[in-house]
Design a protein around this motif. Structure first.
Motif, short mmCIF file in Angstrom:
data_model
loop_
_atom_site.label_atom_id
_atom_site.label_comp_id
_atom_site.label_asym_id
_atom_site.label_seq_id
_atom_site.Cartn_x
_atom_site.Cartn_y
_atom_site.Cartn_z
N GLY A 1 88.97 -22.97 41.10
CA GLY A 1 89.04 -24.09 42.04
C GLY A 1 88.58 -25.39 41.42
O GLY A 1 89.20 -26.45 41.62
N LEU B 1 90.34 -31.40 48.36
CA LEU B 1 91.14 -30.40 49.06
C LEU B 1 91.62 -29.30 48.12
O LEU B 1 91.58 -28.11 48.46
N THR B 2 92.04 -29.69 46.93
CA THR B 2 92.51 -28.69 45.97
C THR B 2 91.39 -27.75 45.55
O THR B 2 91.57 -26.52 45.48
N ILE C 1 88.72 -26.95 47.24
CA ILE C 1 88.34 -26.09 48.36
C ILE C 1 89.38 -24.99 48.58
O ILE C 1 89.04 -23.81 48.72
N LEU C 2 90.65 -25.35 48.62
CA LEU C 2 91.70 -24.37 48.90
C LEU C 2 91.80 -23.31 47.80
O LEU C 2 91.90 -22.11 48.08
N VAL C 3 91.77 -23.73 46.54
CA VAL C 3 91.87 -22.76 45.44
C VAL C 3 90.63 -21.88 45.39
O VAL C 3 90.71 -20.67 45.12
N LEU D 1 88.76 -21.02 48.00
CA LEU D 1 88.88 -20.05 49.09
C LEU D 1 89.90 -18.96 48.79
O LEU D 1 89.78 -17.83 49.27
N ALA D 2 90.91 -19.30 47.98
CA ALA D 2 91.94 -18.32 47.62
C ALA D 2 91.48 -17.38 46.51
O ALA D 2 92.12 -16.36 46.26
#
Length: 446
Positions: free
Chosen positions: A363, A409-410, A412-414, A416-417
């Motif tokens: 992330g 945002l990137t 956080i999203l990566v 969480l993934a």
């Protein structure tokens, strides 16, 4: 490394501007002198020499700006009848001659009477008094305009001439609010990611010293940044033609002579010039040190003092060459672009890395690549003079308003993934970050 090179660019350009204003030397000479001095200093002394140099030069440049500012404010207060600093539009206080160094368009909202030596709207004039009607008039390069006292300063449009500086000027006129907030966000959040700021924490002996240094430095920087608005306001009042000629960066150097004159003005001007070069040398030294360290550790095949010196030379060659290619770029605009890239890459990493325990290495890498990469691409397009206008141009010229959220945002999203990639011991490490130093010391003894 890219941020360091971007921020070295305005240091070299500022040095060139200062030397040109003071001596009439070529623009590239000042930057070349700073490059040689900084490269020699960093290569010979390393981190220890840069630490002492930056500490000394901070107080020198603060003194060099604070003392003249006090005298200039006193001169303004004693200048007869009170004058409005923010009068709209600004007007010439006395008769003033302006030489146009690059072709521009004057946008007049009212008729203007001016004495012209040169070419206006395709016609050649020799010391002719012209009455220009409201509208847009093309002023060719090399034209000399003489304005009468009290004449409002006309707006100059350089967007049709191409180039990065003209493009930014036109974009700022089209989207002034967006440009202002984009620059504010970039400078506020970009400071924490500047290489010469981050690397300074390696000189702190322990966490208490690092925290104390951070607070003190924030206070010192806050005091320093009170001065530019003072010079800007006085420059708008006493040297308004600099904005028309595209030389607004020179206001700080010219104000002592304009407002005080004589021996006192010369002494204050010399003090300001000394402070300016102290600022260039101090910042450029820290940046070169940081970039050279990255090159030595991560790029060059082997390490050691000899290769560090080679990295120092490489760290300075790139921005020096770039300063020659984009010599017309205003210093303030170049600074804003460097801060935008820093804010979009390191700011999300530092904030989430300190306060969010679910951040993962993929992330962090993805956020820095997407946020910083998109901002860098926007900066590169702007520096290349990409022929776009309106909203798209504003998005490219001041990317921080969208690239910083994109970086966050990137990440956080990566993260969480990829929950399984959270490093072991993250929770305890973050707890140590936020515990008082005394409590941590007691825990270690126990």
């Amino acid at each position: 490394m890219g941020i360091g090179w971007l921020y070295l660019l305005p240091q070299l350009q500022g040095a060139g501007l200062t030397l040109t204003v003071l001596t009439g030397a070529p623009d590239s000479l000042g930057g070349l002198i700073v490059a040689v001095v900084v490269t020699a200093t960093v290569a010979a002394g390393g981190m220890r020499s840069i630490t002492f140099v930056q500490a000394f030069q901070y107080w020198l440049k603060l003194t060099a700006l604070l003392v003249p500012a006090l005298f200039l404010v006193l001169a303004w207060q004693g200048d007869g009848a009170p004058r409005r600093v923010f009068e709209e539009p600004p007007a010439f206080r006395d008769q003033r001659a302006v030489r146009v160094d690059s072709t521009l368009d004057l946008a007049l909202d009212r008729p203007l009477t001016v004495t012209v030596t040169g070419t206006v709207d395709g016609r050649r004039h020799e010391r002719a008094a012209l009455s220009l009607p409201a509208g847009t008039h093309r002023i060719e390069r090399g034209t000399r305009l003489v304005f009468a006292p009290g004449t409002p300063v006309p707006a100059a449009e350089r967007g049709g001439n191409g180039g990065m500086s003209t493009s930014l000027a036109a974009g700022r006129e089209e989207r002034p609010l967006y440009a202002t907030y984009g620059l504010i966000l970039a400078t506020f959040l970009g400071t924490m990611g500047l290489p010469h700021v981050v690397v300074r924490f390696y000189t702190s002996p322990h966490g208490v010293a690092a925290r104390r240094t951070t607070v003190v430095v924030l206070a010192l920087i806050g005091a320093f940044y009170l001065l530019p608005p003072v010079y800007g306001a006085l420059g708008r009042l006493y040297a308004p033609e600099l904005a028309l000629a595209g030389d607004a960066d020179a206001a700080v150097l010219l104000l002592p002579d304009r407002m005080i004159g004589g021996l006192g003005g010369d002494l204050l001007g010399a003090l300001v010039a000394g402070g300016a070069f102290a600022a260039f040398l101090s910042t450029a030294s820290g940046l070169t040190m940081a970039v050279a360290g990255v090159l030595t550790q991560d790029v060059l095949p082997t390490r050691g003092v000899r290769h560090f010196r080679l990295g120092t030379g490489l760290a300075m060659v790139v921005p020096l060459a770039a300063s020659l290619l984009v010599g017309g770029l205003p210093v303030a605009d170049a600074v804003g672009l460097a801060f935008a890239v820093s804010a979009s890459s390191f700011c999300p990493l530092l904030v989430l890395g300190i306060w969010w325990r679910r951040l993962t290495p993929p992330g962090a890498a993805a956020g820095m690549l997407v946020g910083g990469g998109s901002a860098f691409a926007a900066v590169a397009a702007t520096m290349a003079g990409l022929p776009v206008t309106g909203g798209p141009h504003a998005l490219l010229a001041w990317p921080a308003l969208w690239s910083v959220p994109l970086g966050f945002l990137t990440m956080i999203l990566v993260s969480l993934a990829t929950p399984g990639r959270v490093p072991a011991g993250t929770a305890s490490i973050l707890a140590r970050f936020h515990l008082p130093e005394e409590l941590r010391a007691a825990e270690v003894k126990a």
